[in-house]
Write a protein that holds these residues in place. Structure first.
Motif, PDB file in Angstrom:
ATOM      1  N   GLY A 173       0.968  -3.040 -17.214  1.00 40.19           N
ATOM      2  CA  GLY A 173       1.255  -1.960 -18.124  1.00 40.19           C
ATOM      3  C   GLY A 173       0.101  -1.562 -19.015  1.00 40.19           C
ATOM      4  O   GLY A 173       0.263  -0.723 -19.917  1.00 40.19           O
ATOM      5  N   ASN A 174      -1.075  -2.139 -18.793  1.00 39.74           N
ATOM      6  CA  ASN A 174      -2.241  -1.769 -19.596  1.00 39.74           C
ATOM      7  C   ASN A 174      -2.665  -0.328 -19.357  1.00 39.74           C
ATOM      8  O   ASN A 174      -3.307   0.290 -20.205  1.00 39.74           O
ATOM      9  CB  ASN A 174      -3.406  -2.714 -19.306  1.00 39.74           C
ATOM     10  N   ILE A 175      -2.338   0.166 -18.181  1.00 37.46           N
ATOM     11  CA  ILE A 175      -2.585   1.567 -17.870  1.00 37.46           C
ATOM     12  C   ILE A 175      -1.434   2.064 -17.001  1.00 37.46           C
ATOM     13  O   ILE A 175      -0.856   1.293 -16.223  1.00 37.46           O
ATOM     14  CB  ILE A 175      -3.961   1.762 -17.194  1.00 37.46           C
ATOM     15  N   LYS A 176      -1.100   3.322 -17.167  1.00 34.41           N
ATOM     16  CA  LYS A 176       0.138   3.848 -16.596  1.00 34.41           C
ATOM     17  C   LYS A 176       0.127   3.942 -15.078  1.00 34.41           C
ATOM     18  O   LYS A 176       1.139   3.683 -14.414  1.00 34.41           O
ATOM     19  CB  LYS A 176       0.407   5.237 -17.196  1.00 34.41           C
ATOM     20  N   ALA A 177      -1.005   4.334 -14.506  1.00 33.44           N
ATOM     21  CA  ALA A 177      -1.038   4.624 -13.068  1.00 33.44           C
ATOM     22  C   ALA A 177      -2.447   4.432 -12.525  1.00 33.44           C
ATOM     23  O   ALA A 177      -3.412   4.311 -13.285  1.00 33.44           O
ATOM     24  CB  ALA A 177      -0.571   6.062 -12.809  1.00 33.44           C
ATOM     25  N   GLY A 178      -2.560   4.434 -11.205  1.00 32.55           N
ATOM     26  CA  GLY A 178      -3.882   4.311 -10.614  1.00 32.55           C
ATOM     27  C   GLY A 178      -3.842   4.237  -9.105  1.00 32.55           C
ATOM     28  O   GLY A 178      -2.778   4.381  -8.475  1.00 32.55           O
ATOM     29  N   PHE A 179      -5.018   3.995  -8.543  1.00 31.28           N
ATOM     30  CA  PHE A 179      -5.200   4.008  -7.093  1.00 31.28           C
ATOM     31  C   PHE A 179      -5.465   2.582  -6.606  1.00 31.28           C
ATOM     32  O   PHE A 179      -6.415   1.932  -7.057  1.00 31.28           O
ATOM     33  CB  PHE A 179      -6.359   4.936  -6.728  1.00 31.28           C
ATOM     34  N   VAL A 180      -4.635   2.135  -5.695  1.00 28.73           N
ATOM     35  CA  VAL A 180      -4.696   0.748  -5.228  1.00 28.73           C
ATOM     36  C   VAL A 180      -4.558   0.691  -3.705  1.00 28.73           C
ATOM     37  O   VAL A 180      -4.242   1.686  -3.055  1.00 28.73           O
ATOM     38  CB  VAL A 180      -3.592  -0.110  -5.885  1.00 28.73           C
ATOM     39  N   ALA A 181      -4.755  -0.488  -3.165  1.00 26.32           N
ATOM     40  CA  ALA A 181      -4.575  -0.692  -1.732  1.00 26.32           C
ATOM     41  C   ALA A 181      -3.087  -0.747  -1.390  1.00 26.32           C
ATOM     42  O   ALA A 181      -2.296  -1.402  -2.078  1.00 26.32           O
ATOM     43  CB  ALA A 181      -5.247  -1.997  -1.299  1.00 26.32           C
ATOM     44  N   HIS A 182      -2.699  -0.063  -0.344  1.00 24.35           N
ATOM     45  CA  HIS A 182      -1.303  -0.096   0.107  1.00 24.35           C
ATOM     46  C   HIS A 182      -0.857  -1.528   0.388  1.00 24.35           C
ATOM     47  O   HIS A 182       0.293  -1.901   0.118  1.00 24.35           O
ATOM     48  CB  HIS A 182      -1.156   0.762   1.366  1.00 24.35           C
ATOM     49  N   SER A 183      -1.761  -2.321   0.893  1.00 25.15           N
ATOM     50  CA  SER A 183      -1.419  -3.709   1.222  1.00 25.15           C
ATOM     51  C   SER A 183      -0.960  -4.486  -0.011  1.00 25.15           C
ATOM     52  O   SER A 183      -0.044  -5.312   0.070  1.00 25.15           O
ATOM     53  CB  SER A 183      -2.623  -4.410   1.861  1.00 25.15           C
ATOM     54  N   LEU A 184      -1.579  -4.232  -1.165  1.00 24.93           N
ATOM     55  CA  LEU A 184      -1.183  -4.931  -2.388  1.00 24.93           C
ATOM     56  C   LEU A 184       0.209  -4.503  -2.843  1.00 24.93           C
ATOM     57  O   LEU A 184       0.973  -5.302  -3.386  1.00 24.93           O
ATOM     58  CB  LEU A 184      -2.199  -4.679  -3.494  1.00 24.93           C
ATOM     59  N   LEU A 185       0.553  -3.238  -2.624  1.00 19.96           N
ATOM     60  CA  LEU A 185       1.877  -2.757  -2.994  1.00 19.96           C
ATOM     61  C   LEU A 185       2.952  -3.408  -2.135  1.00 19.96           C
ATOM     62  O   LEU A 185       3.991  -3.840  -2.650  1.00 19.96           O
ATOM     63  CB  LEU A 185       1.931  -1.231  -2.857  1.00 19.96           C
ATOM     64  N   LEU A 186       2.713  -3.498  -0.835  1.00 21.82           N
ATOM     65  CA  LEU A 186       3.678  -4.162   0.043  1.00 21.82           C
ATOM     66  C   LEU A 186       3.787  -5.644  -0.282  1.00 21.82           C
ATOM     67  O   LEU A 186       4.878  -6.218  -0.289  1.00 21.82           O
ATOM     68  CB  LEU A 186       3.273  -3.972   1.509  1.00 21.82           C
ATOM     69  N   GLN A 187       2.656  -6.235  -0.550  1.00 21.44           N
ATOM     70  CA  GLN A 187       2.608  -7.670  -0.852  1.00 21.44           C
ATOM     71  C   GLN A 187       3.465  -8.009  -2.070  1.00 21.44           C
ATOM     72  O   GLN A 187       4.084  -9.074  -2.131  1.00 21.44           O
ATOM     73  CB  GLN A 187       1.152  -8.051  -1.096  1.00 21.44           C
ATOM     74  N   ASN A 188       3.516  -7.102  -3.030  1.00 24.64           N
ATOM     75  CA  ASN A 188       4.239  -7.345  -4.272  1.00 24.64           C
ATOM     76  C   ASN A 188       5.554  -6.564  -4.375  1.00 24.64           C
ATOM     77  O   ASN A 188       6.142  -6.489  -5.460  1.00 24.64           O
ATOM     78  CB  ASN A 188       3.337  -6.996  -5.451  1.00 24.64           C
ATOM     79  N   ASN A 189       6.005  -6.005  -3.249  1.00 25.29           N
ATOM     80  CA  ASN A 189       7.269  -5.253  -3.206  1.00 25.29           C
ATOM     81  C   ASN A 189       7.306  -4.139  -4.252  1.00 25.29           C
ATOM     82  O   ASN A 189       8.339  -3.881  -4.877  1.00 25.29           O
ATOM     83  CB  ASN A 189       8.464  -6.198  -3.403  1.00 25.29           C
ATOM     84  N   ALA A 190       6.170  -3.497  -4.464  1.00 25.99           N
ATOM     85  CA  ALA A 190       6.084  -2.420  -5.443  1.00 25.99           C
ATOM     86  C   ALA A 190       6.711  -1.144  -4.886  1.00 25.99           C
ATOM     87  O   ALA A 190       6.793  -0.941  -3.670  1.00 25.99           O
ATOM     88  CB  ALA A 190       4.625  -2.172  -5.814  1.00 25.99           C
ATOM     89  N   THR A 191       7.150  -0.286  -5.794  1.00 27.80           N
ATOM     90  CA  THR A 191       7.767   0.983  -5.401  1.00 27.80           C
ATOM     91  C   THR A 191       7.131   2.123  -6.192  1.00 27.80           C
ATOM     92  O   THR A 191       6.313   1.910  -7.075  1.00 27.80           O
ATOM     93  CB  THR A 191       9.282   0.965  -5.674  1.00 27.80           C
ATOM     94  N   ASN A 192       7.566   3.341  -5.851  1.00 31.81           N
ATOM     95  CA  ASN A 192       7.130   4.568  -6.537  1.00 31.81           C
ATOM     96  C   ASN A 192       5.632   4.802  -6.402  1.00 31.81           C
ATOM     97  O   ASN A 192       4.886   4.838  -7.373  1.00 31.81           O
ATOM     98  CB  ASN A 192       7.526   4.547  -8.016  1.00 31.81           C
TER      99      ASN A 192
END
Length: 242
Positions: A173-192
């Motif tokens: 939550g230190n910053i609202k949004a950004g650009f990351v690797a898709h693999s990290l999102l899947l790895q952490n079950n992230a959404t949106n």
């Protein structure tokens, strides 16, 4: 009899097996850990367990460590450029470079119910997180994608040293949004999140190269045969790579 005892003592005094040291881009660290575990489990149980030591960081930092003599056997870069530079220098083994994954870039806005799509991205304002484009290929891809959308000069940035740190900036939550690797999102079950069109940035060809100083090249090649097998290729694709 004395000769037999001496032979046994000599055998037990030898190291069980070579330790392989792999330098890997931070985005691939968790996937590599899973691959290493599978590799160790599939080895002949009569053989000694293969020790594989994994060090992760931004591709730029790892590249500089290797240039300054870091004792790795294998470099798994997050891009093709630095793997090629190593291969073309005395530090890399000729013709050993290979592509092990192709990365995908995503824009992530975790704390919002708004649907994230291209229209939302085109109206983006304020500050976002990206990995340092000079150190991390995913950061360079983010810059290229923003430039293709004519947004690069309209935003301000907080830069992570690598894509994992960039992910943490957003996740905490230190910053609202950004650009990351898709693999990290899947790895952490992230959404949106929104997957950037692959034609908006140069392909993120994650390539590896064997290092000249390695004293365990047969062991490295054995591991690479496993890494490049079809079963592992399917595993890598399931982790968010193209």
């Amino acid at each position: 009899m004395k000769h037999f005892i001496f032979l046994l003592l000599t055998l037990f005094a030898l190291p069980a097996t070579a330790s392989l040291k792999i330098a890997v881009a931070s985005n691939f660290k968790v996937t590599l850990d899973e691959i290493v575990l599978q590799y160790q489990l599939q080895r002949n149980p009569q053989l000694p367990k293969q020790r594989i030591l994994v060090s992760s960081g931004s591709t730029g930092v790892l590249y500089n460590q290797i240039r300054h003599g870091a004792p790795f056997d294998l470099f798994l870069s997050a891009d093709s450029q630095r793997a090629k530079l190593i291969e073309q220098s005395p530090l890399g083994v000729d013709n050993s470079r290979f592509t092990y994954a192709r990365g995908a870039l995503a824009f992530w806005l975790p704390s919002s119910d708004v649907v994230i799509d291209k229209r939302y991205l085109l109206n983006l304002k304020g500050r976002v997180a990206i990995a340092n484009p000079k150190l991390a290929p995913y950061g360079l891809a983010a810059q290229q994608a923003l430039q293709s959308l004519q947004l690069w000069s309209k935003l301000s940035y907080i830069q992570g040293n690598n894509i994992s740190q960039t992910y943490q900036f957003i996740d905490t939550g230190n910053i609202k949004a950004g650009f990351v690797a898709h693999s990290l999102l899947l790895q952490n079950n992230a959404t949106n999140y929104y997957l950037l069109p692959v034609d908006s940035y140069q392909p993120i060809l994650q390539q590896g190269v064997i290092l000249t100083k390695s004293q365990h090249k047969p062991e490295v090649q054995h591991f690479l045969d496993f890494l490049q097998s079809e079963a592992i290729a399917q595993l890598i694709r399931s982790k968010g790579y193209l």
